[in-house]
Write a protein that holds these residues in place. Structure first.
Motif, mmCIF file in Angstrom:
data_model
loop_
_atom_site.group_PDB
_atom_site.id
_atom_site.type_symbol
_atom_site.label_atom_id
_atom_site.label_comp_id
_atom_site.label_asym_id
_atom_site.label_seq_id
_atom_site.Cartn_x
_atom_site.Cartn_y
_atom_site.Cartn_z
ATOM 1 N N THR A 272 -19.537 25.859 -81.201
ATOM 2 C CA THR A 272 -20.091 25.025 -81.379
ATOM 3 C C THR A 272 -19.868 23.964 -81.455
ATOM 4 O OG1 THR A 272 -21.706 26.654 -82.924
ATOM 5 C CG2 THR A 272 -22.141 24.599 -82.115
ATOM 6 N N ARG A 273 -20.596 22.600 -80.815
ATOM 7 C CA ARG A 273 -20.610 20.926 -81.686
ATOM 8 C C ARG A 273 -21.059 20.763 -82.482
ATOM 9 N NH1 ARG A 273 -21.990 21.723 -76.380
ATOM 10 N NH2 ARG A 273 -20.299 21.016 -74.574
ATOM 11 N N ARG A 274 -20.771 19.814 -83.292
ATOM 12 C CA ARG A 274 -20.338 19.405 -84.734
ATOM 13 C C ARG A 274 -21.965 18.188 -84.175
ATOM 14 N NH1 ARG A 274 -17.501 15.176 -85.893
ATOM 15 N NH2 ARG A 274 -16.838 15.511 -83.728
ATOM 16 N N ASN A 275 -22.696 18.072 -84.940
ATOM 17 C CA ASN A 275 -23.992 17.806 -85.013
ATOM 18 C C ASN A 275 -23.564 15.933 -84.881
ATOM 19 O OD1 ASN A 275 -26.032 20.330 -84.784
ATOM 20 N ND2 ASN A 275 -26.085 19.707 -87.361
ATOM 21 N N ASP A 276 -22.434 16.031 -85.413
ATOM 22 C CA ASP A 276 -22.363 13.941 -85.522
ATOM 23 C C ASP A 276 -21.324 14.100 -85.034
ATOM 24 O OD1 ASP A 276 -20.481 15.658 -86.555
ATOM 25 O OD2 ASP A 276 -19.972 14.159 -87.633
ATOM 26 N N ALA A 277 -21.243 14.995 -83.303
ATOM 27 C CA ALA A 277 -20.309 14.941 -82.240
ATOM 28 C C ALA A 277 -20.507 13.306 -81.841
ATOM 29 C CB ALA A 277 -20.260 15.695 -81.980
ATOM 30 N N ASP A 278 -19.151 12.690 -80.887
ATOM 31 C CA ASP A 278 -19.759 11.419 -80.235
ATOM 32 C C ASP A 278 -19.930 11.531 -79.012
ATOM 33 O OD1 ASP A 278 -20.431 9.303 -79.066
ATOM 34 O OD2 ASP A 278 -17.783 8.586 -79.415
ATOM 35 N N PRO A 279 -21.457 11.597 -78.677
ATOM 36 C CA PRO A 279 -21.854 12.000 -77.187
ATOM 37 C C PRO A 279 -21.750 10.979 -76.406
ATOM 38 C CG PRO A 279 -23.692 10.793 -79.175
ATOM 39 C CD PRO A 279 -22.491 11.091 -79.670
ATOM 40 N N PHE A 280 -20.760 10.235 -76.447
ATOM 41 C CA PHE A 280 -19.897 9.452 -75.151
ATOM 42 C C PHE A 280 -18.400 10.506 -74.855
ATOM 43 C CE2 PHE A 280 -21.718 5.167 -76.564
ATOM 44 C CZ PHE A 280 -22.698 5.761 -75.491
ATOM 45 N N ALA A 281 -17.611 10.852 -76.160
ATOM 46 C CA ALA A 281 -16.972 11.434 -76.137
ATOM 47 C C ALA A 281 -17.378 12.964 -75.376
ATOM 48 C CB ALA A 281 -16.686 11.998 -77.485
ATOM 49 N N ILE A 282 -18.345 13.711 -75.288
ATOM 50 C CA ILE A 282 -18.827 14.760 -75.341
ATOM 51 C C ILE A 282 -19.372 14.294 -73.642
ATOM 52 C CG2 ILE A 282 -20.872 16.385 -74.976
ATOM 53 C CD1 ILE A 282 -21.271 15.736 -78.005
ATOM 54 N N LEU A 283 -19.608 13.659 -73.543
ATOM 55 C CA LEU A 283 -19.953 12.975 -71.591
ATOM 56 C C LEU A 283 -18.471 12.699 -71.050
ATOM 57 C CD1 LEU A 283 -23.145 10.875 -71.392
ATOM 58 C CD2 LEU A 283 -22.403 13.549 -71.620
ATOM 59 N N GLY A 284 -17.830 12.362 -71.490
ATOM 60 C CA GLY A 284 -16.537 11.634 -70.975
ATOM 61 C C GLY A 284 -16.316 10.700 -70.690
ATOM 62 N N ILE A 285 -16.492 9.393 -71.571
ATOM 63 C CA ILE A 285 -17.168 8.263 -70.434
ATOM 64 C C ILE A 285 -16.687 7.503 -72.093
ATOM 65 C CG2 ILE A 285 -18.691 8.783 -68.947
ATOM 66 C CD1 ILE A 285 -20.987 7.534 -70.779
ATOM 67 N N ARG A 286 -15.885 5.956 -71.825
ATOM 68 C CA ARG A 286 -16.532 4.951 -72.367
ATOM 69 C C ARG A 286 -17.050 3.798 -71.680
ATOM 70 N NH1 ARG A 286 -11.711 5.010 -72.620
ATOM 71 N NH2 ARG A 286 -10.811 5.777 -74.458
ATOM 72 N N VAL A 287 -18.314 2.802 -73.069
ATOM 73 C CA VAL A 287 -19.061 2.291 -72.499
ATOM 74 C C VAL A 287 -17.935 0.869 -72.915
ATOM 75 C CG1 VAL A 287 -21.582 1.360 -72.479
ATOM 76 C CG2 VAL A 287 -20.373 4.055 -72.739
ATOM 77 N N GLU A 288 -18.221 -0.357 -71.893
ATOM 78 C CA GLU A 288 -18.221 -1.380 -71.896
ATOM 79 C C GLU A 288 -19.602 -2.528 -71.973
ATOM 80 O OE1 GLU A 288 -15.190 -2.649 -69.203
ATOM 81 O OE2 GLU A 288 -13.950 -1.111 -69.990
ATOM 82 N N VAL A 289 -19.352 -3.232 -72.736
ATOM 83 C CA VAL A 289 -20.870 -4.086 -73.029
ATOM 84 C C VAL A 289 -20.450 -5.473 -73.305
ATOM 85 C CG1 VAL A 289 -22.993 -4.586 -74.269
ATOM 86 C CG2 VAL A 289 -21.936 -2.219 -74.322
ATOM 87 N N GLY A 290 -21.344 -6.187 -72.703
ATOM 88 C CA GLY A 290 -20.926 -7.688 -72.614
ATOM 89 C C GLY A 290 -20.191 -8.469 -71.972
ATOM 90 N N THR A 291 -19.091 -9.591 -71.982
ATOM 91 C CA THR A 291 -18.323 -10.569 -71.795
ATOM 92 C C THR A 291 -17.851 -9.500 -70.016
ATOM 93 O OG1 THR A 291 -18.206 -12.131 -72.720
ATOM 94 C CG2 THR A 291 -17.177 -12.328 -70.668
ATOM 95 N N ARG A 292 -17.161 -8.400 -70.720
ATOM 96 C CA ARG A 292 -16.331 -7.746 -69.512
ATOM 97 C C ARG A 292 -17.649 -7.043 -68.440
ATOM 98 N NH1 ARG A 292 -12.130 -3.904 -72.654
ATOM 99 N NH2 ARG A 292 -10.959 -3.636 -70.555
#
Length: 296
Positions: A272-292
């Motif tokens: 069972t997944r933790r209720n506070d598991a990182d959704p991005f880790a679950i999806l297998g993605i890293r998010v880049e925001v801003g200038t990059r």
């Protein structure tokens, strides 16, 4: 002549904000890497399926509950219940208990699945339009690695992050913050002359606040020294703000990697997944925001 009111019917429609939210999340999902998009849709399908299964289980429970309720009322009203009613009640009550237990299991699954999907959907909805997604290749769990061990690592990293976030600034940083606060209050106490030739300040209306503002303008160093003598500063930390930010970035990167491993272990071993598991880790993605992200 036909009265048009007799043909009135309520026209159902989806509110605009719901349609806009659905369009926005669809556009975000379309930008996800293929594996992450497929996983999002799998969570979405599972959430809908769990809701449908819980609704079906509830309908079956209600179907059995109605005759049981009728029989219970009939038995309660009679001083000498009919043997046939007692026999039926003895037959139906265990069936109702079974359907109640099935419903509870489906409801628990609906809640668990719905929470996981809602968490993923919420973080995607909150992303800015210029967010860029980078696929993260999950590690192959080694032999002997367990979900319990991964979660122990995650708990340790979260504890270290919380401790560092709440650690005191250095004495020098506390002093700089205090001097800046005194200077800001002093600006409000700086006298100025209006068109009538009267002196005024921008200090607050209360006499106490106005006196403090004038004191901060007139004798900022004296105010600083008296406040330090009065215990305004805490025991200083050992890391500067820049060092703390760098350490937190390293810890958070390690936490993300640990949560990606946790998801890989769930995929391999179940759980069972933790209720506070990182959704991005679950999806297998890293998010880049801003200038990059804008430059990409």
């Amino acid at each position: 002549m036909n009265d048009p009111r007799l043909n009135h019917h309520v026209q159902e429609f989806t509110p605009l904000y719901v349609r806009e939210a659905a369009t926005a999340i669809a556009a975000t999902v379309a930008k996800l890497p293929p594996a992450a998009a497929a996983k999002f849709r799998a969570f979405e399908d599972a959430a809908f399926a769990a809701t449908a299964a819980a609704d079906a289980a509830r309908a079956k429970r209600d179907e059995k509950a109605r005759p049981v309720t009728t029989l219970r009322e009939a038995v309660a009203r009679s001083a000498d219940p009919h043997p046939a009613n007692l026999k039926l009640l003895a037959q139906f009550e265990p069936e109702l208990e079974h359907r109640e237990e099935v419903l509870r299991r489906f409801q628990a699954e609906r809640i668990s699945t719905g929470m996981a999907f809602s968490a993923i959907q919420r973080v995607l909805e909150e992303l800015p339009p210029n967010a860029r997604f980078v696929e993260v290749t999950p590690p192959a769990p080694k032999k002997g690695e367990t979900l319990a061990a991964a979660r122990e690592t995650i708990a340790g990293l979260k504890g270290n992050i919380a401790a560092l976030e709440h650690s005191a600034p250095t004495v020098e940083e506390q002093e700089a913050t205090l001097r800046a606060a005194i200077a800001k209050r002093g600006e409000a106490g700086r006298p100025r002359m209006d068109r009538t030739g009267r002196l005024k300040t921008d200090a607050a209306a209360t006499a106490q606040a106005a006196a403090l503002a004038v004191a901060c303008w007139l004798h900022p160093e004296a105010v600083f020294e008296r406040m330090v003598a009065g215990g305004a500063l805490r025991d200083g930390g050992t890391m500067s703000a820049a060092e703390k930010a760098a350490a937190l970035a390293t810890l958070r990167a390690s936490l993300f990697e640990a949560e990606v491993l946790e998801e890989a272990l769930i995929q391999r071993d179940g759980g069972t997944r933790r209720n506070d598991a990182d959704p991005f880790a679950i999806l297998g993605i890293r998010v880049e925001v801003g200038t990059r992200a804008r430059a990409a």
